[in-house]
Write a protein that holds these residues in place. Structure first.
Motif, PDB file in Angstrom:
ATOM      1  N   ALA A 155      14.079 -17.399  -8.882  1.00  0.00           N
ATOM      2  CA  ALA A 155      15.344 -17.845  -8.957  1.00  0.00           C
ATOM      3  C   ALA A 155      15.851 -18.284 -10.311  1.00  0.00           C
ATOM      4  O   ALA A 155      16.919 -17.901 -10.874  1.00  0.00           O
ATOM      5  CB  ALA A 155      15.979 -18.521  -7.842  1.00  0.00           C
ATOM      6  N   SER A 196      14.471 -19.468   3.989  1.00  0.00           N
ATOM      7  CA  SER A 196      15.773 -19.226   3.552  1.00  0.00           C
ATOM      8  C   SER A 196      15.762 -19.772   1.789  1.00  0.00           C
ATOM      9  O   SER A 196      14.963 -20.623   1.506  1.00  0.00           O
ATOM     10  CB  SER A 196      16.684 -20.418   4.264  1.00  0.00           C
ATOM     11  OG  SER A 196      16.001 -21.659   4.131  1.00  0.00           O
ATOM     12  N   ILE A 197      16.605 -19.170   1.147  1.00  0.00           N
ATOM     13  CA  ILE A 197      16.767 -19.715  -0.312  1.00  0.00           C
ATOM     14  C   ILE A 197      18.247 -19.965  -0.551  1.00  0.00           C
ATOM     15  O   ILE A 197      19.113 -19.058  -0.146  1.00  0.00           O
ATOM     16  CB  ILE A 197      16.293 -18.558  -0.966  1.00  0.00           C
ATOM     17  CG1 ILE A 197      14.799 -18.200  -1.070  1.00  0.00           C
ATOM     18  CG2 ILE A 197      16.453 -18.673  -2.561  1.00  0.00           C
ATOM     19  CD1 ILE A 197      14.118 -16.871  -1.427  1.00  0.00           C
ATOM     20  N   THR A 198      18.458 -21.153  -1.125  1.00  0.00           N
ATOM     21  CA  THR A 198      19.745 -21.577  -1.401  1.00  0.00           C
ATOM     22  C   THR A 198      19.803 -21.903  -3.065  1.00  0.00           C
ATOM     23  O   THR A 198      18.990 -22.714  -3.369  1.00  0.00           O
ATOM     24  CB  THR A 198      20.345 -22.769  -0.864  1.00  0.00           C
ATOM     25  OG1 THR A 198      20.265 -22.402   0.495  1.00  0.00           O
ATOM     26  CG2 THR A 198      21.735 -23.086  -1.012  1.00  0.00           C
ATOM     27  N   GLY A 210      25.004 -20.015  -3.598  1.00  0.00           N
ATOM     28  CA  GLY A 210      24.564 -18.880  -2.887  1.00  0.00           C
ATOM     29  C   GLY A 210      23.385 -18.950  -1.706  1.00  0.00           C
ATOM     30  O   GLY A 210      22.304 -19.674  -2.438  1.00  0.00           O
ATOM     31  N   SER A 211      23.336 -18.271  -0.729  1.00  0.00           N
ATOM     32  CA  SER A 211      22.117 -18.290   0.099  1.00  0.00           C
ATOM     33  C   SER A 211      21.711 -17.099   0.581  1.00  0.00           C
ATOM     34  O   SER A 211      22.633 -16.216   0.709  1.00  0.00           O
ATOM     35  CB  SER A 211      22.099 -19.548   1.029  1.00  0.00           C
ATOM     36  OG  SER A 211      23.332 -19.054   1.833  1.00  0.00           O
ATOM     37  N   ALA A 212      20.430 -17.025   1.097  1.00  0.00           N
ATOM     38  CA  ALA A 212      19.992 -15.647   1.649  1.00  0.00           C
ATOM     39  C   ALA A 212      18.649 -16.260   2.268  1.00  0.00           C
ATOM     40  O   ALA A 212      18.200 -17.135   2.144  1.00  0.00           O
ATOM     41  CB  ALA A 212      19.581 -14.644   0.317  1.00  0.00           C
ATOM     42  N   TYR A 231      15.581 -11.557  -1.425  1.00  0.00           N
ATOM     43  CA  TYR A 231      16.347 -12.759  -1.002  1.00  0.00           C
ATOM     44  C   TYR A 231      16.653 -13.574  -2.462  1.00  0.00           C
ATOM     45  O   TYR A 231      17.906 -13.950  -2.228  1.00  0.00           O
ATOM     46  CB  TYR A 231      15.428 -13.703  -0.228  1.00  0.00           C
ATOM     47  CG  TYR A 231      14.827 -13.325   1.262  1.00  0.00           C
ATOM     48  CD1 TYR A 231      15.620 -12.350   1.870  1.00  0.00           C
ATOM     49  CD2 TYR A 231      13.998 -13.982   1.799  1.00  0.00           C
ATOM     50  CE1 TYR A 231      15.408 -11.916   3.184  1.00  0.00           C
ATOM     51  CE2 TYR A 231      13.357 -13.457   3.082  1.00  0.00           C
ATOM     52  CZ  TYR A 231      14.483 -12.498   3.665  1.00  0.00           C
ATOM     53  OH  TYR A 231      13.864 -12.045   5.082  1.00  0.00           O
ATOM     54  N   ASP A 234      19.749 -11.814  -3.715  1.00  0.00           N
ATOM     55  CA  ASP A 234      21.010 -11.779  -2.747  1.00  0.00           C
ATOM     56  C   ASP A 234      21.623 -13.245  -3.229  1.00  0.00           C
ATOM     57  O   ASP A 234      22.824 -13.686  -3.270  1.00  0.00           O
ATOM     58  CB  ASP A 234      20.642 -11.617  -1.503  1.00  0.00           C
ATOM     59  CG  ASP A 234      20.489 -10.124  -1.165  1.00  0.00           C
ATOM     60  OD1 ASP A 234      20.734  -9.446  -2.095  1.00  0.00           O
ATOM     61  OD2 ASP A 234      19.788  -9.932  -0.114  1.00  0.00           O
ATOM     62  N   ALA A 235      20.793 -14.473  -3.095  1.00  0.00           N
ATOM     63  CA  ALA A 235      21.328 -15.732  -3.263  1.00  0.00           C
ATOM     64  C   ALA A 235      21.848 -15.736  -4.623  1.00  0.00           C
ATOM     65  O   ALA A 235      22.771 -16.548  -4.736  1.00  0.00           O
ATOM     66  CB  ALA A 235      20.106 -16.486  -2.891  1.00  0.00           C
TER      67      ALA A 235
END
Length: 486
Positions: A155, A196-198, A210-212, A231, A234-235
């Protein structure tokens, strides 16, 4: 396919975890149910549960918290008419079981002639929708930490505007054993994982989130490199899109909902209103309307607890009934409600495999599993191109509904302003307000891209939370009210 073979296998696992360590066997369950049925009751059940859960969370580049817990216990229930008596204990023993049984039977009419024999032993039919593995043991601790660290590095490397990353990993191993007064024995072994990733992105002093993420009923090896990349993409993309967003316009307008997770609007606006308890009490906007048109032609809504590996799926519900694929609305016509055993009996219907409870400490009630709308024949690009002026919402945050009126409120976490068929810019602060029954009648175009969510849904009802799934195709609704900030 429904069969007794998988139930027998799962019963052995459940007995090893929930009965044998405490010196219990099936004869003790029969005796407890007989104690309840010494008074006149319509139904009774025992619900044993063993849950092992684990969670890891990463922030500021390091795994800051890790949690591990084991919970086990038994819930004992008696039902007479519309009344339910319920007791539970985290002490699994013969004494606790009989004590709870004597407590709940007071709901029945005390009369010697009311003594009823417990039904002959019968193994419930069941499905095989997911492996009965322990997902917590499917990956060692070092690998779990490395998985979160890898997501964080990806990320940060994606864009220099990413200033903060939070990642989480959760696993649960849930084993249940159900014994009913009619002699039915059922069991399930339920794995559940979620990642989960934020991310927080910052530019010129403005910060956006943003999160996914996703998950389901399988092991942690599901989260391979390709999925973690997805993920992260998307986040990060969601956060960067929101950095460019402008205040959302307000008013009545055309709204196009994207596929997948936006089905959460369907879940809230329609799904809860189709649960049997609300309809039996006459408090739902859909009460007494079976066979009536409640939505536009082309709108078909299902609740399906039988989809393999899905977060909302179950081999048996929490009353021991095999889950089903239930058609709720077909081509706009209301076809049925979601039922647990009590509401089905009182409404003179059959259980639909939707009796669910959060844990052994809660009573079951009619709940959704995976609720989704079938696809239509329109190309999604054609649907967006049809908007003169309106909103295209691709992701949602929270929402709520008033069951009696059917009115809902939703906040869009990712949405775009569209004019003359062209997406112009992202908007922030869009709130969609409407009535479930009315909004379904305003559906004018249905896409051919039906998609289920990635496996993140949790539904709350009367203080109980259960995992669920949602889904839908791209869908155009004419004349929804949007509350904006512009």
């Amino acid at each position: 396919m429904i069969s007794r073979e998988p139930t027998i296998e799962r019963l052995a696992i459940a007995q090893q975890l929930l009965l044998e360590p405490f010196g219990l066997n099936e004869s003790h369950l029969t005796r407890a149910l007989a104690e309840i049925r010494a008074h006149r009751v319509d139904d009774a059940d025992l619900y044993f549960q063993y849950t092992r859960s684990e969670g890891w969370s990463l922030e500021e580049g390091i795994v800051k918290t890790g949690s591990f817990s084991i919970d086990q216990g038994v819930g004992v229930r008696a039902v007479t008419g519309e009344k339910t008596a319920f007791a539970y204990s985290d002490d699994i023993s013969e004494a606790s079981l009989l004590d709870a049984a004597r407590t709940v039977r007071t709901i029945g009419t005390a009369a010697k002639s009311a003594r009823t024999k417990v039904g002959a032993r019968k193994i419930a039919g069941s499905r095989s929708l997911y492996p009965h593995l322990d997902p917590i043991a499917s990956m060692d601790s070092t690998a779990k930490v490395a998985l979160l660290e890898r997501a964080e590095k990806l990320a940060r490397a994606k864009d220099p505007r990413v200033v903060q990353v939070m990642a989480g990993l959760a696993g649960e191993y849930d084993v249940v054993l159900i014994a009913r007064a009619d002699g039915t024995l059922a069991a399930d072994v339920r794995p559940l994982v979620r990642m989960s990733i934020t991310v927080i992105a910052e530019h010129n002093g403005r910060r956006e989130v943003g999160s996914a993420g996703g998950g389901g009923r399988f092991g942690l090896d599901y989260f391979d490199d390709a999925l973690v990349h997805q993920y992260v993409d998307d986040a990060v993309n969601a956060a960067l899109v929101n950095l460019e967003s402008r205040p959302a316009p307000a008013g009545e307008m055309t709204v196009v909902l994207g596929p997948g997770w936006p089905g959460v609007l369907l879940h809230e606006a329609v799904g809860h209103g189709l649960e049997g308890d609300f309809n039996r009490k006459g408090s739902s906007a859909f009460s007494g309307r079976i066979g009536e048109r409640v939505a536009a032609k082309g709108v078909t809504v299902l609740d399906d607890g039988t989809i393999a590996d899905r977060r909302g799926s179950l081999n048996v519900d929490d009353e021991g009934h095999a889950t089903q694929k239930n058609v709720l609305i077909e081509d706009g016509i209301l076809k049925g409600y979601l039922q647990d055993a009590m509401n089905a009996r009182l409404m003179k219907g059959k259980p639909t495999g939707n009796g669910r409870r959060e844990s052994y400490a809660h009573i079951p009630m009619p709940r959704m599993t995976n609720t989704y709308m079938l696809g239509g024949d329109k190309d999604p690009a054609e649907i967006i191109a049809s908007i003169d002026k309106g909103l295209y919402a691709t992701n949602f945050g929270g929402g709520q509904v008033d069951i009696t009126s059917g009115k809902f409120v939703f906040s869009a976490s990712e949405a775009y302003w569209v004019e003359k068929g062209k997406i112009l810019y992202p908007v922030k602060g869009a709130t969609i307000v409407g009535s479930g029954p009315e909004s379904l009648k305003k559906v004018s175009m249905i896409g051919n891209d039906m998609k289920l969510d990635t496996g993140v849904g949790t539904c709350g009802k009367e203080g109980q939370s259960v995992p669920v799934g949602v889904g839908q195709p791209t869908m155009r609704i004419d004349g929804l009210t949007v509350g904006g900030t512009a």
